[in-house]
Design a protein around this motif. Structure first.
Motif, mmCIF file in Angstrom:
data_model
loop_
_atom_site.group_PDB
_atom_site.id
_atom_site.type_symbol
_atom_site.label_atom_id
_atom_site.label_comp_id
_atom_site.label_asym_id
_atom_site.label_seq_id
_atom_site.Cartn_x
_atom_site.Cartn_y
_atom_site.Cartn_z
ATOM 1 N N SER A 1 -22.284 -22.719 -60.776
ATOM 2 C CA SER A 1 -22.476 -21.394 -61.397
ATOM 3 C C SER A 1 -22.852 -21.664 -62.852
ATOM 4 O O SER A 1 -22.999 -20.580 -63.724
ATOM 5 C CB SER A 1 -21.297 -20.441 -61.405
ATOM 6 N N TYR B 1 -29.731 -18.445 -59.075
ATOM 7 C CA TYR B 1 -28.545 -18.468 -58.878
ATOM 8 C C TYR B 1 -28.096 -17.019 -58.455
ATOM 9 O O TYR B 1 -28.757 -16.066 -58.866
ATOM 10 C CB TYR B 1 -27.669 -18.721 -60.113
ATOM 11 N N ASP C 1 -22.301 -16.517 -64.858
ATOM 12 C CA ASP C 1 -21.389 -15.420 -64.213
ATOM 13 C C ASP C 1 -20.741 -14.813 -65.695
ATOM 14 O O ASP C 1 -20.919 -13.458 -65.750
ATOM 15 C CB ASP C 1 -19.924 -15.878 -63.745
#
Length: 364
Positions: free
Chosen positions: A219, A138, A240
């Protein structure tokens, strides 16, 4: 002097003996399935396959080809963890036949020269040696989770992140004050800066585990299984904010608990689970879809029900196809008074299974 010529590539009509394998690495890029490493059973013993060979399967022609590899060729590895990022295959950790490792290797698949490079002089502290871990890709980063390995007393600074395998005291290692077990740590590697870091997570993290499966949707990094439980558990890490949540399904039936299975992201909201080994030691052939929006598991009716698989690989191909290769279907678990032992599999599979997860276009 290093040979700079393009490695030998030959067409190959593969047989079960030559191609069948488990515990391998596989990457799907376009119409090509790249397969590296793994193990086979030879005269009742599991043998780790060469690390200087790359197998390629052309999904349009149905032909296999074999290429030699050069450079900093990794040692023979088992139970390692691989990822694909920016045209490169990364391999981290595993067992090298002598001990668990925490080394990182990289090879460019796009240039077809297949020259390995060992990544050294990294910044930060890498994870401790481990195997049977998983990872997410990611934001141009590789994020590792869990696994089985060893730690010293000094390293055991957070009991919540490590569960000691008490049977290992009698079966593994001779170093005093070294403990073996499972962890639920999160480590991040950034290829651009060649650096390691350990993000500080929050929320309800999964219990320490190995032989689980993971996948990324948007995400969010998902991880499931790898535990001796009746029903599958599913956890999500926001990549995140680094916040863990356990995902509960309130609709429909849940898959049984399992390990050595695969989890593949097939759309912006769906995960595809296939196969594995149940908590009771039974090879599985069931396939499931999980909708991350509705939190619902849905069992699939598919044409490969008579082909159970565990210790296999799975990747996303064109048009949402899930490409499953290798694995075994006759895994055996033996018990004695000290530990759980694994009997070598008699048959390692060499076929490619295709799961169509969405309607094809008229052109396809």
């Amino acid at each position: 002097m290093e040979n700079s010529t393009v490695p030998r590539v030959v067409d190959w009509v593969g047989t079960q003996t030559e191609l069948g394998r488990s515990d391998h690495t596989a990457v799907v890029n376009g119409n090509i399935l790249y397969v590296w490493g793994g193990c086979q059973t030879v005269i009742g013993q599991e043998v780790t396959l060469p690390s200087d060979e790359m197998w390629m399967y052309d999904m349009e022609s149905g032909l296999w080809s074999l290429s030699a590899m050069s450079g900093d060729v990794p040692p023979l590895l088992s139970q390692t963890c691989s990822s694909y990022l920016q045209g490169h295959l990364y391999v981290f950790g595993g067992c090298d036949g002598h001990a668990h490792t925490n080394q990182m290797y990289r090879v460019n698949l796009d240039d077809r020269e297949f020259v390995w490079k060992r990544l050294t002089d990294t910044e930060g502290t890498p994870p401790s040696p481990r195997d049977k871990h998983s990872c997410w890709v990611y934001g141009e980063r590789i994020i590792y989770f869990g696994g089985y390995g060893c730690k010293t007393v000094r390293e055991l600074n957070n009991e919540k992140n490590f569960t000691v395998d008490h049977t290992s005291w009698a079966t593994i290692g001779t170093v005093i004050f070294r403990f073996w077990g499972w962890n639920n740590e999160v480590h991040m590697f950034e290829p651009e800066t060649n650096s390691w870091s350990e993000p500080q997570t929050q929320g309800a993290c999964p219990s320490p585990r190995a032989s689980h499966a993971s996948a990324v949707v948007g995400s969010k990094g998902y991880v499931c299984g790898g535990m001796d439980s009746t029903l599958i558990d599913l956890h999500c890490l926001d990549l995140d904010t680094w916040t863990w949540t356990q995902v509960y399904s309130t609709v429909g039936t849940l898959p049984v608990g399992r390990s050595l299975h695969t989890l593949t992201a097939v759309s912006e909201s769906k995960l595809f689970l296939f196969g594995g080994l149940s908590a009771t030691g039974q090879p599985l052939s069931d396939a499931w879809e999980f909708d991350t929006r509705t939190k619902e598991w849905k069992q699939w009716d598919h044409q490969h029900k008579e082909k159970p698989r565990l210790w296999h690989s799975a990747g996303l191909g064109n048009n949402g196809d899930v490409i499953v290769f290798g694995g075994t279907q006759d895994y055996t678990v033996l018990m004695d008074s000290v530990a759980v032992l694994r009997s070598p599999s008699k048959n390692h599979c060499a076929d490619v299974l295709i799961f169509q997860t969405q309607p094809y276009s008229l052109l396809r």
